[in-house]
Scaffold this active site. Structure first.
Site, PDB file in Angstrom:
ATOM      1  N   ASN A 174       0.818  -1.213   0.000  1.00 51.54           N
ATOM      2  CA  ASN A 174       0.000   0.000   0.000  1.00 51.54           C
ATOM      3  C   ASN A 174       0.858   1.272   0.000  1.00 51.54           C
ATOM      4  O   ASN A 174       0.322   2.376   0.039  1.00 51.54           O
ATOM      5  CB  ASN A 174      -0.974   0.012   1.181  1.00 51.54           C
ATOM      6  CG  ASN A 174      -0.282   0.083   2.537  1.00 51.54           C
ATOM      7  OD1 ASN A 174       0.949   0.197   2.629  1.00 51.54           O
ATOM      8  ND2 ASN A 174      -1.066   0.010   3.601  1.00 51.54           N
ATOM      9  N   LEU A 175       2.189   1.099  -0.028  1.00 49.76           N
ATOM     10  CA  LEU A 175       3.160   2.207  -0.104  1.00 49.76           C
ATOM     11  C   LEU A 175       3.097   3.126   1.118  1.00 49.76           C
ATOM     12  O   LEU A 175       3.492   4.280   1.043  1.00 49.76           O
ATOM     13  CB  LEU A 175       2.957   3.020  -1.389  1.00 49.76           C
ATOM     14  CG  LEU A 175       3.080   2.231  -2.697  1.00 49.76           C
ATOM     15  CD1 LEU A 175       2.856   3.146  -3.897  1.00 49.76           C
ATOM     16  CD2 LEU A 175       4.437   1.540  -2.803  1.00 49.76           C
ATOM     17  N   SER A 176       2.637   2.587   2.254  1.00 52.43           N
ATOM     18  CA  SER A 176       2.617   3.400   3.474  1.00 52.43           C
ATOM     19  C   SER A 176       4.013   3.602   4.040  1.00 52.43           C
ATOM     20  O   SER A 176       4.250   4.554   4.787  1.00 52.43           O
ATOM     21  CB  SER A 176       1.713   2.748   4.533  1.00 52.43           C
ATOM     22  OG  SER A 176       2.241   1.487   4.929  1.00 52.43           O
ATOM     23  N   ASP A 196      -4.238  -2.400  -0.028  1.00 48.18           N
ATOM     24  CA  ASP A 196      -4.190  -2.583   1.423  1.00 48.18           C
ATOM     25  C   ASP A 196      -4.783  -3.947   1.738  1.00 48.18           C
ATOM     26  O   ASP A 196      -5.878  -4.284   1.262  1.00 48.18           O
ATOM     27  CB  ASP A 196      -4.994  -1.476   2.118  1.00 48.18           C
ATOM     28  CG  ASP A 196      -4.786  -1.455   3.622  1.00 48.18           C
ATOM     29  OD1 ASP A 196      -5.001  -2.506   4.280  1.00 48.18           O
ATOM     30  OD2 ASP A 196      -4.412  -0.397   4.158  1.00 48.18           O
ATOM     31  N   LEU A 197      -4.083  -4.741   2.526  1.00 49.91           N
ATOM     32  CA  LEU A 197      -4.544  -6.101   2.802  1.00 49.91           C
ATOM     33  C   LEU A 197      -5.902  -6.130   3.487  1.00 49.91           C
ATOM     34  O   LEU A 197      -6.627  -7.128   3.400  1.00 49.91           O
ATOM     35  CB  LEU A 197      -3.518  -6.852   3.657  1.00 49.91           C
ATOM     36  CG  LEU A 197      -2.165  -7.155   3.012  1.00 49.91           C
ATOM     37  CD1 LEU A 197      -1.345  -8.047   3.940  1.00 49.91           C
ATOM     38  CD2 LEU A 197      -2.315  -7.813   1.643  1.00 49.91           C
ATOM     39  N   SER A 225       9.107 -11.962  14.422  1.00 51.31           N
ATOM     40  CA  SER A 225      10.088 -11.071  15.039  1.00 51.31           C
ATOM     41  C   SER A 225      10.620 -11.666  16.336  1.00 51.31           C
ATOM     42  O   SER A 225       9.912 -12.402  17.038  1.00 51.31           O
ATOM     43  CB  SER A 225       9.419  -9.723  15.339  1.00 51.31           C
ATOM     44  OG  SER A 225      10.211  -8.926  16.199  1.00 51.31           O
ATOM     45  N   THR A 265      10.874 -10.076  18.866  1.00 47.64           N
ATOM     46  CA  THR A 265      10.135  -9.466  19.983  1.00 47.64           C
ATOM     47  C   THR A 265       9.200 -10.459  20.659  1.00 47.64           C
ATOM     48  O   THR A 265       8.769 -10.219  21.787  1.00 47.64           O
ATOM     49  CB  THR A 265       9.309  -8.259  19.503  1.00 47.64           C
ATOM     50  OG1 THR A 265       8.421  -8.675  18.459  1.00 47.64           O
ATOM     51  CG2 THR A 265      10.210  -7.144  18.985  1.00 47.64           C
ATOM     52  N   TYR A 272       3.208  -4.211  19.264  1.00 53.98           N
ATOM     53  CA  TYR A 272       3.732  -4.731  18.004  1.00 53.98           C
ATOM     54  C   TYR A 272       4.107  -6.201  18.155  1.00 53.98           C
ATOM     55  O   TYR A 272       3.715  -7.049  17.340  1.00 53.98           O
ATOM     56  CB  TYR A 272       4.961  -3.933  17.564  1.00 53.98           C
ATOM     57  CG  TYR A 272       5.809  -4.677  16.560  1.00 53.98           C
ATOM     58  CD1 TYR A 272       5.334  -4.925  15.267  1.00 53.98           C
ATOM     59  CD2 TYR A 272       7.077  -5.160  16.894  1.00 53.98           C
ATOM     60  CE1 TYR A 272       6.103  -5.630  14.346  1.00 53.98           C
ATOM     61  CE2 TYR A 272       7.842  -5.861  15.974  1.00 53.98           C
ATOM     62  CZ  TYR A 272       7.347  -6.093  14.706  1.00 53.98           C
ATOM     63  OH  TYR A 272       8.105  -6.795  13.812  1.00 53.98           O
ATOM     64  N   LYS A 297       2.561  -9.967  16.449  1.00 55.57           N
ATOM     65  CA  LYS A 297       3.326 -11.065  15.846  1.00 55.57           C
ATOM     66  C   LYS A 297       3.046 -12.379  16.574  1.00 55.57           C
ATOM     67  O   LYS A 297       2.884 -13.436  15.947  1.00 55.57           O
ATOM     68  CB  LYS A 297       4.821 -10.747  15.884  1.00 55.57           C
ATOM     69  CG  LYS A 297       5.234  -9.613  14.968  1.00 55.57           C
ATOM     70  CD  LYS A 297       4.971  -9.929  13.506  1.00 55.57           C
ATOM     71  CE  LYS A 297       5.540  -8.889  12.576  1.00 55.57           C
ATOM     72  NZ  LYS A 297       5.229  -9.145  11.152  1.00 55.57           N
ATOM     73  N   ARG A 321      22.265  -6.074  20.528  1.00 51.15           N
ATOM     74  CA  ARG A 321      21.363  -6.665  19.541  1.00 51.15           C
ATOM     75  C   ARG A 321      22.144  -7.491  18.529  1.00 51.15           C
ATOM     76  O   ARG A 321      23.346  -7.333  18.354  1.00 51.15           O
ATOM     77  CB  ARG A 321      20.584  -5.564  18.793  1.00 51.15           C
ATOM     78  CG  ARG A 321      19.658  -4.731  19.682  1.00 51.15           C
ATOM     79  CD  ARG A 321      18.498  -5.552  20.205  1.00 51.15           C
ATOM     80  NE  ARG A 321      17.572  -4.745  20.994  1.00 51.15           N
ATOM     81  CZ  ARG A 321      17.677  -4.553  22.306  1.00 51.15           C
ATOM     82  NH1 ARG A 321      18.684  -5.116  22.975  1.00 51.15           N
ATOM     83  NH2 ARG A 321      16.777  -3.830  22.940  1.00 51.15           N
ATOM     84  N   GLY A 327       9.437  -1.132  26.503  1.00 53.77           N
ATOM     85  CA  GLY A 327       9.427  -2.340  25.688  1.00 53.77           C
ATOM     86  C   GLY A 327      10.784  -2.806  25.226  1.00 53.77           C
ATOM     87  O   GLY A 327      10.900  -3.891  24.652  1.00 53.77           O
TER      88      GLY A 327
END
Length: 339
Positions: A32-34, A58-59, A124, A126, A148, A152, A230, A294
């Site tokens: 969607n090029l966001s 957009d999905l 991820s 996370t 977020y 996931k 990381r 987080g």
């Protein structure tokens, strides 16, 4: 084989597109090029010398991309699309749940309708929350610290439930650590259209004078220099991991499995900055800010399962990451930002 890449013009999606084409696959990009631009698609076609189908959609609106499944004989989907900024997810949790969960559910419904049984899912690290052991194996308890990460984790559970309901599925879930770097050609790289979700654009933009100073969030972690540690993985290694995962599910019986994609090494933020300075000759002025909600102190992968099952291993160094990221920023990124 035609392979749909959702989020296909994003940082990871675009590099995976190039890697898939080198491996003989035929990608179809949905975005969607966001958080990307059409210039990425143009560069991919220029790099590969081939036409790459692209659908702006957009999905969450399945009618806008259902034609993909009727026009092409889609053999697999690699699902990258989703919002990914940890801090933003804390500020806008409902937006993250709506975008990441709703979009994926619509996509899965279309896959089920058109009997597409192969999927590689972008997850991820996370999902591990605060690591109880490092390096982190896939068997580590799952408990994330932010919205977020919870999207996931929820999607992993949804995919597992879907697999149990449709045991013909072949699903590989890839848990990324920290992607960085750029394509060695300098043709594509990370182009955040808003606030970057990864540290490397902050470093390269500071080196380029776009940002006056780099803010490091936290210098009081229980690490050698007080900054977070990381596992930074070169984007080319991450892209090749998707190709190996797709190869694996193509040749396997029905399955659901998870794989870490990381190097197995951890570097602190200050080590990353020093390496970048040594490789590029650029100075990165920086200051310290409080920890972000987080964030964890130490997070790096045990990637041995991906090596033994997928035959995949990260081969690029931290120096490679810094060199390629700076080549991208200094040669090409300005062209993207101006479009």
């Amino acid at each position: 084989m035609h392979v749909v890449l959702t989020g296909g013009t994003g940082f990871i999606g675009s590099h995976t597109c190039a890697a898939l084409m080198e491996a003989g696959y035929d990608p179809i990009l949905i975005d969607n090029l966001s958080n990307s631009t059409l210039e990425v698609h143009r560069r991919l076609e220029e790099m590969t010398g081939k036409r790459i189908p692209f659908i702006q959609a957009d999905l969450r609106d399945p009618a806008s991309y259902e034609d993909v499944f009727t026009t092409y004989n889609v053999g697999a989907v690699i699902h990258f699309a989703g919002w990914k900024a940890v801090g933003e997810s804390v500020e806008k949790p409902l937006d993250y749940y709506h975008n990441n969960l709703s979009g994926t559910l619509q996509l899965l419904s279309l896959m089920e309708k058109y009997k597409v049984t192969r999927m590689v899912f972008s997850s991820s690290a996370t999902v591990y929350g605060t690591p109880q052991i490092t390096p982190i194996p896939e068997s580590h308890p799952l408990e994330t610290l932010n919205p977020y990460g919870r999207t996931k984790l929820m999607l992993e559970q949804i995919l597992l439930d879907w697999f149990h309901a449709l045991p013909s599925m072949r699903i590989a879930v890839l848990r990324y650590f920290n992607p960085a770097g750029a394509h060695p050609s300098g043709a594509i790289g990370e182009v955040p259209t808003g606030t970057p979700a990864n540290i490397m654009p902050y470093i390269t933009q500071t080196a380029a004078g776009i940002r006056p100073k780099l803010r490091i969030f936290g210098n009081d972690y229980p690490t050698a220099d007080g900054t977070g540690i990381r596992d930074y993985i070169h984007i080319q290694d991450l892209a090749s991991g998707h190709v190996r995962a797709l190869d694996h599910i193509n040749g396997s019986p029905p399955m659901y499995d998870t794989f870490n994609l990381g190097t197995g090494n951890g570097w602190s933020v200050l080590e990353l900055i020093r390496t970048f300075e040594q490789i590029t000759g650029q100075t990165i002025p920086h200051t310290f800010a409080p920890r972000r909600p987080g964030d964890v102190a130490v997070c790096y992968a045990d990637p041995s399962k991906a090596e033994s099952v997928l035959g995949w291993k990260a081969v690029h160094t931290l120096e490679d990451i810094c060199r390629d990221a700076w080549r991208w920023e200094s040669r090409e990124a300005e062209l993207y930002h101006s479009r």
